[in-house]
Write a protein that holds these residues in place. Structure first.
Motif, short mmCIF file in Angstrom:
data_model
loop_
_atom_site.label_atom_id
_atom_site.label_comp_id
_atom_site.label_asym_id
_atom_site.label_seq_id
_atom_site.Cartn_x
_atom_site.Cartn_y
_atom_site.Cartn_z
N HIS A 1 37.42 35.37 45.22
CA HIS A 1 36.76 34.06 45.18
C HIS A 1 37.81 32.95 45.17
CE1 HIS A 1 32.96 31.91 44.57
NE2 HIS A 1 33.59 31.12 43.72
N TRP B 1 33.42 36.97 35.42
CA TRP B 1 33.20 38.32 35.92
C TRP B 1 33.63 39.31 34.84
CZ3 TRP B 1 34.78 34.37 39.00
CH2 TRP B 1 34.23 34.24 40.28
N GLU C 1 36.85 40.70 42.51
CA GLU C 1 35.97 39.71 43.12
C GLU C 1 36.35 38.29 42.69
OE1 GLU C 1 31.83 40.53 42.60
OE2 GLU C 1 32.07 42.69 42.97
N GLN D 1 34.93 43.97 37.82
CA GLN D 1 34.73 43.14 39.01
C GLN D 1 35.79 42.04 39.14
OE1 GLN D 1 30.69 41.66 38.94
NE2 GLN D 1 29.84 43.69 38.55
N GLU E 1 41.07 43.67 47.41
CA GLU E 1 40.43 44.97 47.64
C GLU E 1 41.33 46.14 47.30
OE1 GLU E 1 42.76 43.99 51.24
OE2 GLU E 1 41.38 42.86 49.94
#
Length: 332
Positions: free
Chosen positions: A317, A306, A313, A310, A13
């Motif tokens: 994952h 992706w 992400e 992104q 993040e």
């Protein structure tokens, strides 16, 4: 160009998409337009400052790429704009353009797509070094692979079969068991989610023993760590070998009396250091991998992609241990 940057230690993040000047190819370098960048567990660690190497910030994670040469630096021969390649970077791959040392780049074979090419080197080169150099795998031996549906796990299943082993795949779901069987595993077991108490650890050891058979596993390929490691050691054969590959479940605490009782070996696997210390042996392994790839005996499984924006992400994952096969970020 765009790049996904780590500007401070933290999880996925904390990554930020930013605009940077295009790099310029220097002496011995290639300027490469990245088409695909594979995500690996070191990308989870490196942005948290938990990896062996800590590049100066800001930096983009992403250690292996496939792309197209845009420009050739001074002194470079054998490469031209438009050539397709794959390369290991360590970091920097989650960007639209990167610099690659020309002598470290490998041609991407015709007919292979960029996503598949970006997913080959790290997992398979780590695994062939692990099985052959560190594990001394012999035809007919029993190989127990933990985390067998992940990138390195599937590589171990495929390479184990290529070298004549009986391969037992250990995974965390029936879906992953099916993937491991498709990759060639002779048997697959589904283990519960750790951590385990004393009874749970004993039960897991019994599950491993039941799967590998009464003689035990000659070799255990362990990219998982945590409480799974001790249970796997308990399933080793006399003079068996445990390969320490990674620790997404945590760094294990292993009772060393087990190594005495089984006269077994615990062997570390650090492919990056091996490649730097013995580049000729590593190059021979890479040639072998390209041959096995061409023969269809290994094939990187890209389960999900992706876009760059992104990319965080994809790393999340991976951090959640949800990956089946390889995860790839694409630039187009």
């Amino acid at each position: 160009m765009r790049a996904l940057l780590s500007e401070a230690p933290g999880g996925p993040e904390t990554l930020r998409l930013a605009m940077l000047p295009d790099p310029v190819a220097g002496q011995g370098q290639l300027l490469v337009r990245v088409k695909a960048c594979a995500v690996n567990y070191p990308d989870v660690l490196i942005i948290e400052d938990k990896y062996q190497f800590r590049p100066p910030r800001p930096f983009a994670p992403g250690g292996e790429i496939a792309g197209v040469v845009e420009a050739v630096g001074e002194g470079v021969t054998g490469w031209a704009p438009g050539d397709r390649l794959i390369a290991m970077l360590g970091h920097g791959g989650l960007a639209e353009k990167v610099l690659v040392a020309a002598d470290k780049a490998l041609p991407l074979p015709p007919g292979r797509d960029f996503a598949e090419g970006s997913a080959l080197i790290l997992t398979y080169a780590t695994t062939i070094h692990a099985l052959l150099d560190r594990g001394r795998l012999q035809e007919g031996e029993t190989l127990l692979v933990l985390g067998a549906a992940g990138g390195v796990g599937l590589a171990a299943v495929e390479l184990g079969k290529a070298y004549g082993a009986r391969v037992v795949a250990a995974v965390s779901s029936e879906e992953k068991a099916a993937v491991a069987r498709e990759a060639g595993a002779d048997a697959a077991l589904v283990y519960p989610r750790g951590p385990f108490d004393k009874d749970g650890s004993k039960a897991l050891a019994q599950q491993f023993k039941g799967a590998v058979g009464p003689d035990g596993a000659d070799l255990v390929y362990d990219p998982v760590g945590g409480d799974y490691t001790e249970a796997a050691v308990r399933a080793l054969a006399w003079e068996g070998r445990l390969l320490v590959v990674g620790f997404p479940a945590g760094i294990p605490r292993l009772p060393l009396n087990l190594t005495l009782l089984k006269s077994c070996d615990v062997r570390g696997v650090f492919w990056g250091a091996f490649a730097a210390r013995d580049p000729k042996a590593n190059a021979e392994h890479i040639r072998t991998l390209f041959r096995l790839w061409d023969e269809g005996r290994i094939a990187p499984r890209v389960s999900r992609t992706w876009p760059l924006e992104q990319g965080a992400e994809a790393i999340a994952h991976m951090a959640a241990r949800q990956a089946v096969g390889k995860l790839v970020v694409t630039m187009d």
